[in-house]
Design a protein around this motif. Structure first.
Motif, PDB file in Angstrom:
ATOM      1  N   GLU A 192     -10.154  -4.846  -1.739  1.00 18.74           N
ATOM      2  CA  GLU A 192      -9.205  -3.999  -2.467  1.00 18.74           C
ATOM      3  C   GLU A 192      -8.234  -4.890  -3.226  1.00 18.74           C
ATOM      4  O   GLU A 192      -7.955  -6.011  -2.810  1.00 18.74           O
ATOM      5  CB  GLU A 192      -8.358  -3.152  -1.506  1.00 18.74           C
ATOM      6  CG  GLU A 192      -9.085  -2.149  -0.688  1.00 18.74           C
ATOM      7  CD  GLU A 192      -8.132  -1.434   0.258  1.00 18.74           C
ATOM      8  OE1 GLU A 192      -7.035  -1.031  -0.171  1.00 18.74           O
ATOM      9  OE2 GLU A 192      -8.500  -1.305   1.432  1.00 18.74           O
ATOM     10  N   VAL A 193      -7.715  -4.345  -4.319  1.00 14.48           N
ATOM     11  CA  VAL A 193      -6.641  -4.998  -5.059  1.00 14.48           C
ATOM     12  C   VAL A 193      -5.594  -3.935  -5.355  1.00 14.48           C
ATOM     13  O   VAL A 193      -5.915  -2.860  -5.853  1.00 14.48           O
ATOM     14  CB  VAL A 193      -7.140  -5.606  -6.388  1.00 14.48           C
ATOM     15  CG1 VAL A 193      -5.976  -6.235  -7.146  1.00 14.48           C
ATOM     16  CG2 VAL A 193      -8.237  -6.619  -6.145  1.00 14.48           C
ATOM     17  N   HIS A 194      -4.345  -4.236  -5.027  1.00 13.97           N
ATOM     18  CA  HIS A 194      -3.232  -3.336  -5.320  1.00 13.97           C
ATOM     19  C   HIS A 194      -2.301  -4.035  -6.293  1.00 13.97           C
ATOM     20  O   HIS A 194      -1.956  -5.207  -6.086  1.00 13.97           O
ATOM     21  CB  HIS A 194      -2.490  -2.961  -4.031  1.00 13.97           C
ATOM     22  CG  HIS A 194      -3.297  -2.118  -3.123  1.00 13.97           C
ATOM     23  ND1 HIS A 194      -3.284  -0.744  -3.205  1.00 13.97           N
ATOM     24  CD2 HIS A 194      -4.178  -2.447  -2.146  1.00 13.97           C
ATOM     25  CE1 HIS A 194      -4.126  -0.267  -2.288  1.00 13.97           C
ATOM     26  NE2 HIS A 194      -4.679  -1.282  -1.631  1.00 13.97           N
ATOM     27  N   VAL A 195      -1.918  -3.337  -7.342  1.00  7.89           N
ATOM     28  CA  VAL A 195      -1.031  -3.893  -8.359  1.00  7.89           C
ATOM     29  C   VAL A 195       0.133  -2.945  -8.555  1.00  7.89           C
ATOM     30  O   VAL A 195      -0.069  -1.738  -8.704  1.00  7.89           O
ATOM     31  CB  VAL A 195      -1.777  -4.104  -9.698  1.00  7.89           C
ATOM     32  CG1 VAL A 195      -0.847  -4.684 -10.743  1.00  7.89           C
ATOM     33  CG2 VAL A 195      -3.003  -4.989  -9.507  1.00  7.89           C
ATOM     34  N   TRP A 196       1.343  -3.498  -8.563  1.00  8.39           N
ATOM     35  CA  TRP A 196       2.563  -2.738  -8.838  1.00  8.39           C
ATOM     36  C   TRP A 196       3.237  -3.373 -10.043  1.00  8.39           C
ATOM     37  O   TRP A 196       3.206  -4.596 -10.203  1.00  8.39           O
ATOM     38  CB  TRP A 196       3.532  -2.804  -7.675  1.00  8.39           C
ATOM     39  CG  TRP A 196       3.082  -2.151  -6.419  1.00  8.39           C
ATOM     40  CD1 TRP A 196       3.337  -0.874  -6.022  1.00  8.39           C
ATOM     41  CD2 TRP A 196       2.330  -2.743  -5.352  1.00  8.39           C
ATOM     42  NE1 TRP A 196       2.780  -0.638  -4.794  1.00  8.39           N
ATOM     43  CE2 TRP A 196       2.155  -1.767  -4.357  1.00  8.39           C
ATOM     44  CE3 TRP A 196       1.766  -4.009  -5.154  1.00  8.39           C
ATOM     45  CZ2 TRP A 196       1.468  -2.014  -3.177  1.00  8.39           C
ATOM     46  CZ3 TRP A 196       1.076  -4.258  -3.991  1.00  8.39           C
ATOM     47  CH2 TRP A 196       0.934  -3.258  -3.016  1.00  8.39           C
ATOM     48  N   GLN A 197       3.860  -2.553 -10.879  1.00  7.98           N
ATOM     49  CA  GLN A 197       4.610  -3.069 -12.019  1.00  7.98           C
ATOM     50  C   GLN A 197       5.808  -2.177 -12.300  1.00  7.98           C
ATOM     51  O   GLN A 197       5.715  -0.950 -12.223  1.00  7.98           O
ATOM     52  CB  GLN A 197       3.731  -3.178 -13.257  1.00  7.98           C
ATOM     53  CG  GLN A 197       4.440  -3.856 -14.408  1.00  7.98           C
ATOM     54  CD  GLN A 197       3.477  -4.225 -15.505  1.00  7.98           C
ATOM     55  OE1 GLN A 197       2.358  -3.722 -15.584  1.00  7.98           O
ATOM     56  NE2 GLN A 197       3.912  -5.105 -16.370  1.00  7.98           N
ATOM     57  N   ILE A 198       6.915  -2.820 -12.645  1.00  2.86           N
ATOM     58  CA  ILE A 198       8.127  -2.104 -13.029  1.00  2.86           C
ATOM     59  C   ILE A 198       8.131  -1.955 -14.534  1.00  2.86           C
ATOM     60  O   ILE A 198       7.909  -2.921 -15.260  1.00  2.86           O
ATOM     61  CB  ILE A 198       9.380  -2.860 -12.552  1.00  2.86           C
ATOM     62  CG1 ILE A 198       9.418  -2.871 -11.021  1.00  2.86           C
ATOM     63  CG2 ILE A 198      10.639  -2.241 -13.139  1.00  2.86           C
ATOM     64  CD1 ILE A 198      10.530  -3.690 -10.423  1.00  2.86           C
ATOM     65  N   VAL A 199       8.350  -0.713 -15.010  1.00  3.49           N
ATOM     66  CA  VAL A 199       8.334  -0.400 -16.433  1.00  3.49           C
ATOM     67  C   VAL A 199       9.614   0.357 -16.786  1.00  3.49           C
ATOM     68  O   VAL A 199      10.003   1.272 -16.068  1.00  3.49           O
ATOM     69  CB  VAL A 199       7.110   0.478 -16.789  1.00  3.49           C
ATOM     70  CG1 VAL A 199       7.116   0.861 -18.250  1.00  3.49           C
ATOM     71  CG2 VAL A 199       5.822  -0.221 -16.407  1.00  3.49           C
ATOM     72  N   THR A 200      10.257  -0.057 -17.878  1.00  3.01           N
ATOM     73  CA  THR A 200      11.446   0.649 -18.349  1.00  3.01           C
ATOM     74  C   THR A 200      11.018   1.737 -19.320  1.00  3.01           C
ATOM     75  O   THR A 200      10.269   1.485 -20.258  1.00  3.01           O
ATOM     76  CB  THR A 200      12.408  -0.326 -19.057  1.00  3.01           C
ATOM     77  OG1 THR A 200      12.723  -1.377 -18.124  1.00  3.01           O
ATOM     78  CG2 THR A 200      13.672   0.357 -19.476  1.00  3.01           C
ATOM     79  N   ALA A 201      11.495   2.951 -19.068  1.00  8.27           N
ATOM     80  CA  ALA A 201      11.117   4.082 -19.924  1.00  8.27           C
ATOM     81  C   ALA A 201      12.327   4.584 -20.691  1.00  8.27           C
ATOM     82  O   ALA A 201      13.418   4.550 -20.227  1.00  8.27           O
ATOM     83  CB  ALA A 201      10.549   5.207 -19.085  1.00  8.27           C
TER      84      ALA A 201
END
Length: 79
Positions: free
Chosen positions: A70-79
């Motif tokens: 498995e691969v888990h990816v998290w990213q913070i994005v400004t909206a």
């Protein structure tokens, strides 16, 4: 301005949460990353150290490789 924490496991993409500051989102990012590691340690044999060397978590993104399965990816994005 809203800050989103996005997560994908390679099959789906979801918004973990919406935050007012990047600091709040970063705190949650670290929590989610550590929680996934703890889950693996509790309910399986954990994560092989070699895969942990390839994984990382910083202020805006994280990637966690779980034993080549498995691969888990998290990213913070400004909206």
């Amino acid at each position: 301005m809203k800050v989103l924490l996005i997560h994908t496991d390679g099959c789906s993409i979801d918004v973990v949460g919406k935050y007012n500051t990047k600091e709040e989102a970063c705190k949650q990012l670290n929590f989610e990353y550590e929680r996934k590691i703890e889950y693996q340690e509790m309910f399986s044999n954990g994560i092989d150290p070699e895969w942990m060397k390839s994984s990382h978590c910083d202020n805006e993104e994280a990637i966690l490789y779980i034993n080549g399965e498995e691969v888990h990816v998290w990213q913070i994005v400004t909206a």
